[in-house]
Write an enzyme that holds these catalytic residues in place. Structure first.
Site, PDB file in Angstrom:
ATOM      1  CB  SER A  52       5.139  -6.056  -8.247  1.00  0.00           C
ATOM      2  OG  SER A  52       4.803  -5.057  -9.187  1.00  0.00           O
ATOM      3  CE1 TYR A  90       6.969  -2.253  -5.035  1.00  0.00           C
ATOM      4  CE2 TYR A  90       6.753  -2.508  -7.407  1.00  0.00           C
ATOM      5  CZ  TYR A  90       6.227  -2.641  -6.142  1.00  0.00           C
ATOM      6  OH  TYR A  90       4.968  -3.167  -5.975  1.00  0.00           O
TER       7      TYR A  90
HETATM    8  P1  NAP Z   1      -0.052   0.308   0.507  1.00  0.00           P
HETATM    9  O1  NAP Z   1      -1.469   0.749   0.339  1.00  0.00           O
HETATM   10  O2  NAP Z   1       1.036   1.317   0.383  1.00  0.00           O
HETATM   11  O3  NAP Z   1       0.055  -0.442   1.922  1.00  0.00           O
HETATM   12  C1  NAP Z   1       1.292  -0.863   2.390  1.00  0.00           C
HETATM   13  C2  NAP Z   1       1.098  -1.479   3.760  1.00  0.00           C
HETATM   14  O4  NAP Z   1       2.381  -1.940   4.199  1.00  0.00           O
HETATM   15  C3  NAP Z   1       0.592  -0.539   4.809  1.00  0.00           C
HETATM   16  O5  NAP Z   1      -0.325  -1.234   5.627  1.00  0.00           O
HETATM   17  C4  NAP Z   1       1.853  -0.187   5.605  1.00  0.00           C
HETATM   18  O6  NAP Z   1       1.581   0.093   6.957  1.00  0.00           O
HETATM   19  C5  NAP Z   1       2.622  -1.464   5.520  1.00  0.00           C
HETATM   20  N1  NAP Z   1       4.067  -1.369   5.728  1.00  0.00           N
HETATM   21  C6  NAP Z   1       4.978  -0.678   4.997  1.00  0.00           C
HETATM   22  N2  NAP Z   1       6.214  -0.888   5.470  1.00  0.00           N
HETATM   23  C7  NAP Z   1       6.091  -1.739   6.520  1.00  0.00           C
HETATM   24  C8  NAP Z   1       7.011  -2.356   7.409  1.00  0.00           C
HETATM   25  N3  NAP Z   1       8.323  -2.136   7.312  1.00  0.00           N
HETATM   26  N4  NAP Z   1       6.523  -3.181   8.369  1.00  0.00           N
HETATM   27  C9  NAP Z   1       5.187  -3.423   8.483  1.00  0.00           C
HETATM   28  N5  NAP Z   1       4.266  -2.860   7.660  1.00  0.00           N
HETATM   29  C10 NAP Z   1       4.723  -2.038   6.693  1.00  0.00           C
HETATM   30  O7  NAP Z   1       0.334  -0.855  -0.521  1.00  0.00           O
HETATM   31  P2  NAP Z   1      -0.567  -1.735  -1.528  1.00  0.00           P
HETATM   32  O8  NAP Z   1      -0.715  -0.995  -2.806  1.00  0.00           O
HETATM   33  O9  NAP Z   1      -1.754  -2.262  -0.822  1.00  0.00           O
HETATM   34  O10 NAP Z   1       0.470  -2.897  -1.837  1.00  0.00           O
HETATM   35  C11 NAP Z   1       0.511  -4.114  -1.119  1.00  0.00           C
HETATM   36  C12 NAP Z   1       1.527  -5.006  -1.801  1.00  0.00           C
HETATM   37  O11 NAP Z   1       1.160  -5.189  -3.171  1.00  0.00           O
HETATM   38  C13 NAP Z   1       2.946  -4.440  -1.821  1.00  0.00           C
HETATM   39  O12 NAP Z   1       3.880  -5.467  -1.646  1.00  0.00           O
HETATM   40  C14 NAP Z   1       3.065  -3.863  -3.210  1.00  0.00           C
HETATM   41  O13 NAP Z   1       4.410  -3.824  -3.640  1.00  0.00           O
HETATM   42  C15 NAP Z   1       2.251  -4.862  -3.997  1.00  0.00           C
HETATM   43  N6  NAP Z   1       1.771  -4.335  -5.269  1.00  0.00           N
HETATM   44  C16 NAP Z   1       0.892  -3.312  -5.315  1.00  0.00           C
HETATM   45  C17 NAP Z   1       0.468  -2.827  -6.538  1.00  0.00           C
HETATM   46  C18 NAP Z   1      -0.511  -1.698  -6.676  1.00  0.00           C
HETATM   47  O14 NAP Z   1      -0.776  -1.260  -7.813  1.00  0.00           O
HETATM   48  N7  NAP Z   1      -1.085  -1.195  -5.597  1.00  0.00           N
HETATM   49  C19 NAP Z   1       0.967  -3.399  -7.719  1.00  0.00           C
HETATM   50  C20 NAP Z   1       1.868  -4.433  -7.633  1.00  0.00           C
HETATM   51  C21 NAP Z   1       2.266  -4.909  -6.401  1.00  0.00           C
HETATM   52  P3  NAP Z   1       1.901   1.522   7.631  1.00  0.00           P
HETATM   53  O15 NAP Z   1       1.079   2.520   6.854  1.00  0.00           O
HETATM   54  O16 NAP Z   1       1.507   1.350   9.023  1.00  0.00           O
HETATM   55  O17 NAP Z   1       3.377   1.738   7.416  1.00  0.00           O
END
Ligand code: NAP
Length: 243
Positions: free
Chosen positions: A138, A152
């Site tokens: 991130s 985080y």
């Molecule tokens: P998201 O929409 O919240 O999706 C998170 C996913 O992770 C969901 O499929 C969830 O599944 C799964 N998950 C959570 N805990 C888990 C566990 N212990 N074991 C297996 N699956 C698990 O997140 P996102 O925004 O797409 O982010 C994806 C990645 O990008 C993350 O690492 C986040 O930190 C990073 N990121 C995102 C942003 C942003 O702006 N969105 C920015 C920087 C970095 P369930 O619903 O089934 O739990």
């Protein structure tokens, strides 16, 4: 060699976009989730409807036993794992560090960083030479996310150090490990942090003047895994609109 990818946390958001894109590029994909079974099955159906190959697999990747079972199930159904995307990440309600309790801190570290360690270790034990790993870090690893999610940010900075160190250890087997650092991407993670409209609030501070889409992060991940990036390892690609 058949291309087989595990994308952790791919029932929604960036992970789901990555699973779809990798499938379109010829990978058989394991769509991992923790609780969103119906969402994961929907991603799998989209892939198979397009003629691709995919498997939904429940596993809490912060748990060693679940990670081993995840790799076992993927190998059995799809074949040896040649690509891994450590995409799982959680954050909790915006808070100053001084107000965070240790349970929250440990949960963030375990879910984001320990899961990355466990999945990387399992991949290193099983992956054929020439495989590739992308760790989804991130922008927070660089900024520290003050007043919001220092926990985080610390978990993501730890992933970056793991990425750098393991990339050197893995190079002797031509296994490449890189990171992507998304900025502000339109997904449901921001609602989990207590502010569904966070990307829109921060848009004026983004040089490209918009939030990113999950597919734009998926493109960077897929490139780092691909044969177009065969001389790229131990490095990071910011996908953050210029931030
Ligand atoms: P998201 O929409 O919240 O999706 C998170 C996913 O992770 C969901 O499929 C969830 O599944 C799964 N998950 C959570 N805990 C888990 C566990 N212990 N074991 C297996 N699956 C698990 O997140 P996102 O925004 O797409 O982010 C994806 C990645 O990008 C993350 O690492 C986040 O930190 C990073 N990121 C995102 C942003 C942003 O702006 N969105 C920015 C920087 C970095 P369930 O619903 O089934 O739990």
């Amino acid at each position: 060699m058949n291309k087989v990818a595990i994308v952790t946390g791919s029932s929604r958001g960036i992970g789901a976009a990555t699973a779809r894109l990798l499938a379109a590029r010829g990978y058989s994909v394991c769509v991992n989730y923790r609780s969103g079974a119906s969402q994961a099955e929907a991603v799998v159906s989209e892939i198979t409807d397009q003629g691709g190959s995919a498997l939904a697999c429940q596993a809490d990747v912060s748990q060693e036993h679940d990670v081993i079972a995840l790799f076992d199930a993927t190998e059995k159904a799809l074949g040896p794992v040649t690509a891994l995307v450590n995409n799982v990440g959680v954050l909790f309600t915006q808070s100053r560090l001084v107000d965070m309790d240790v349970e929250r801190f440990n949960r963030v570290m375990t879910t984001n960083t320990t899961s990355c360690f466990l999945c990387c270790r399992e991949a290193m034990r099983r992956m054929p030479d020439g495989g590739a790993i992308v760790n989804v870090s991130s922008l927070a690893a660089r900024t520290g996310s003050p007043f919001e999610y220092v926990d985080y940010a610390a978990s993501k900075a730890a992933m970056d150090a793991l990425t750098r160190g393991l990339s050197v250890e893995a190079a002797e087997r031509n296994i490449r490990i890189n990171g992507v650092r998304p900025g502000f991407i339109h997904t449901d993670i921001h609602a989990d942090g207590g502010e569904p409209g966070r990307v829109d609030r921060l848009t004026p501070s983004i040089p490209l003047k918009r939030g990113g889409q999950p597919e734009e992060v998926a493109n960077a991940i897929a490139w780092l895994l691909s044969d177009e990036a065969t001389y790229v390892t131990g490095t990071f690609l910011d996908v953050a609109g210029g931030r």
